[in-house]
Design an enzyme around this catalytic site. Structure first.
Site, PDB file in Angstrom:
ATOM      1  N   SER A   1      44.019  44.173  98.832  1.00  0.00           N
ATOM      2  CA  SER A   1      45.239  43.492  99.268  1.00  0.00           C
ATOM      3  C   SER A   1      46.461  44.238  98.742  1.00  0.00           C
ATOM      4  CB  SER A   1      45.254  42.049  98.756  1.00  0.00           C
ATOM      5  OG  SER A   1      44.149  41.322  99.249  1.00  0.00           O
ATOM      6  N   GLY A   2      47.564  44.118  99.476  1.00  0.00           N
ATOM      7  CA  GLY A   2      48.793  44.782  99.070  1.00  0.00           C
ATOM      8  C   GLY A   2      49.226  45.823 100.083  1.00  0.00           C
ATOM      9  N   SER A   3      50.386  46.404  99.862  1.00  0.00           N
ATOM     10  CA  SER A   3      50.981  47.308 100.849  1.00  0.00           C
ATOM     11  C   SER A   3      50.138  48.556 101.090  1.00  0.00           C
ATOM     12  CB  SER A   3      52.391  47.706 100.405  1.00  0.00           C
ATOM     13  OG  SER A   3      52.372  48.325  99.122  1.00  0.00           O
ATOM     14  N   THR A   4      49.618  49.165 100.036  1.00  0.00           N
ATOM     15  CA  THR A   4      48.811  50.374 100.209  1.00  0.00           C
ATOM     16  C   THR A   4      47.467  50.044 100.833  1.00  0.00           C
ATOM     17  OG1 THR A   4      49.854  51.257  98.203  1.00  0.00           O
ATOM     18  CG2 THR A   4      47.956  52.443  99.064  1.00  0.00           C
TER      19      THR A   4
ATOM     20  N   ASP B   1      41.165  49.661  97.169  1.00  0.00           N
ATOM     21  CA  ASP B   1      42.227  48.734  96.785  1.00  0.00           C
ATOM     22  C   ASP B   1      43.404  49.514  96.201  1.00  0.00           C
ATOM     23  OD1 ASP B   1      43.466  46.286  96.391  1.00  0.00           O
ATOM     24  OD2 ASP B   1      41.733  45.393  95.381  1.00  0.00           O
TER      25      ASP B   1
ATOM     26  N   ALA C   1      46.928  49.344  93.351  1.00  0.00           N
ATOM     27  CA  ALA C   1      47.161  48.962  91.959  1.00  0.00           C
ATOM     28  C   ALA C   1      48.653  48.948  91.680  1.00  0.00           C
ATOM     29  CB  ALA C   1      46.453  49.917  91.004  1.00  0.00           C
ATOM     30  N   ASP C   2      49.043  48.161  90.684  1.00  0.00           N
ATOM     31  CA  ASP C   2      50.439  48.123  90.247  1.00  0.00           C
ATOM     32  C   ASP C   2      50.706  49.152  89.153  1.00  0.00           C
ATOM     33  OD1 ASP C   2      51.153  45.875  91.945  1.00  0.00           O
ATOM     34  OD2 ASP C   2      49.929  44.673  90.606  1.00  0.00           O
TER      35      ASP C   2
ATOM     36  N   GLU D   1      40.123  39.993  94.517  1.00  0.00           N
ATOM     37  CA  GLU D   1      40.026  41.453  94.498  1.00  0.00           C
ATOM     38  C   GLU D   1      39.011  41.908  93.457  1.00  0.00           C
ATOM     39  OE1 GLU D   1      44.216  43.410  95.716  1.00  0.00           O
ATOM     40  OE2 GLU D   1      44.301  42.107  93.954  1.00  0.00           O
TER      41      GLU D   1
ATOM     42  N   LYS E   1      52.927  55.075  90.205  1.00  0.00           N
ATOM     43  CA  LYS E   1      52.133  54.020  89.571  1.00  0.00           C
ATOM     44  C   LYS E   1      51.401  54.506  88.317  1.00  0.00           C
ATOM     45  CE  LYS E   1      53.088  51.019  92.806  1.00  0.00           C
ATOM     46  NZ  LYS E   1      52.090  50.546  93.775  1.00  0.00           N
TER      47      LYS E   1
END
Length: 239
Positions: A40-43, A96, A98-99, A119, A137
């Protein structure tokens, strides 16, 4: 007459181009007849879209296991057949974002979107877990810039906050945008963001999960590989 730029217009950034670069590279790693964990997330969303293109163009037989309502919707739009965790038996590969990614250990902080519990379940059950990130990141040590999110059962939020304060951390309940009150996860729980320094990711991951009322935290100590988008190329980091 020139169109007036609106406040919510999205302008591509260097980070966006790097995310797309690693998403395209990651989509090439998926093989026919795989079951793939969809992060999940933009990438991760860019990866899902690129994977959808491959499925159509190459007529691949692939199932995706989504990690949030958002990734489920993106995958459905991209034409990826979906399967639930209890139906698939095993997951061949999880992709996935990552931040934060620690350069030396490949430990991660995830959960900026509040999806880290599902996740982690999908990512950790996969035979191989690959993370996508742009070079911004990468950090020397986790927690320097990004708080660790905890998914917390609402009944226990105040006791969890008190416990975190006693651990000399700086916790804060995550507030929603577009609505009053706290962010509510897909599973109906609250998010507490914890600002803390992390020396040992595995120990911190276990310690936070041992707090009664915490369902899961956003420290990921297990990762097989990281694809890093840079201005020149996609670098591959391995443990």
């Amino acid at each position: 007459m020139a169109r007036t730029k609106k406040a919510n217009d999205e302008v591509p950034t260097d980070s966006d181009s790097l995310k797309l670069k690693v998403a395209k590279q990651a989509a090439k790693l998926v093989k026919d007849e795989m079951v793939v964990g969809l992060g999940s997330g933009s990438t991760a969303n860019l990866f899902i879209q690129e994977l959808g293109k491959r499925i159509v163009e190459e007529e691949l037989y692939i199932y995706g296991v989504p990690t949030s309502f958002d990734s489920r919707m993106v995958a459905s739009t991209a034409g990826i057949p979906l399967i639930s965790l209890d139906q698939c038996g095993e997951i061949d590969l999880a992709i996935d974002g990552a931040d934060e990614v620690c350069k030396s250990t490949l430990a991660l902080i995830k959960g900026g979107g509040g999806c880290h519990t599902m996740e982690k379940i999908v990512d950790y059950y996969a035979k191989e877990f690959i993370v996508l990130a742009d070079e911004g990141k990468l950090v020397d040590s986790l927690g320097d810039k990004t708080p660790v999110p905890l998914e917390v059962i609402p009944f226990a939020y105040s006791t969890v906050l008190n416990k975190l304060l006693k651990l000399n951390t700086a916790p804060a309940i995550r507030s929603g945008s577009g609505k009053m009150g706290p962010v509510i996860t897909d599973s109906g729980n609250m998010i507490i963001d914890v600002f803390m320094s992390i020396e040992d990711a595995e120990e911190t991951e276990i310690m936070l999960n041992n707090i009664p009322g915490v369902l899961e935290n956003g420290v990921f100590s297990k990762c097989d590989k990281v694809l890093v988008g840079t201005s020149k190329k996609v670098e591959i980091l391995k443990k």
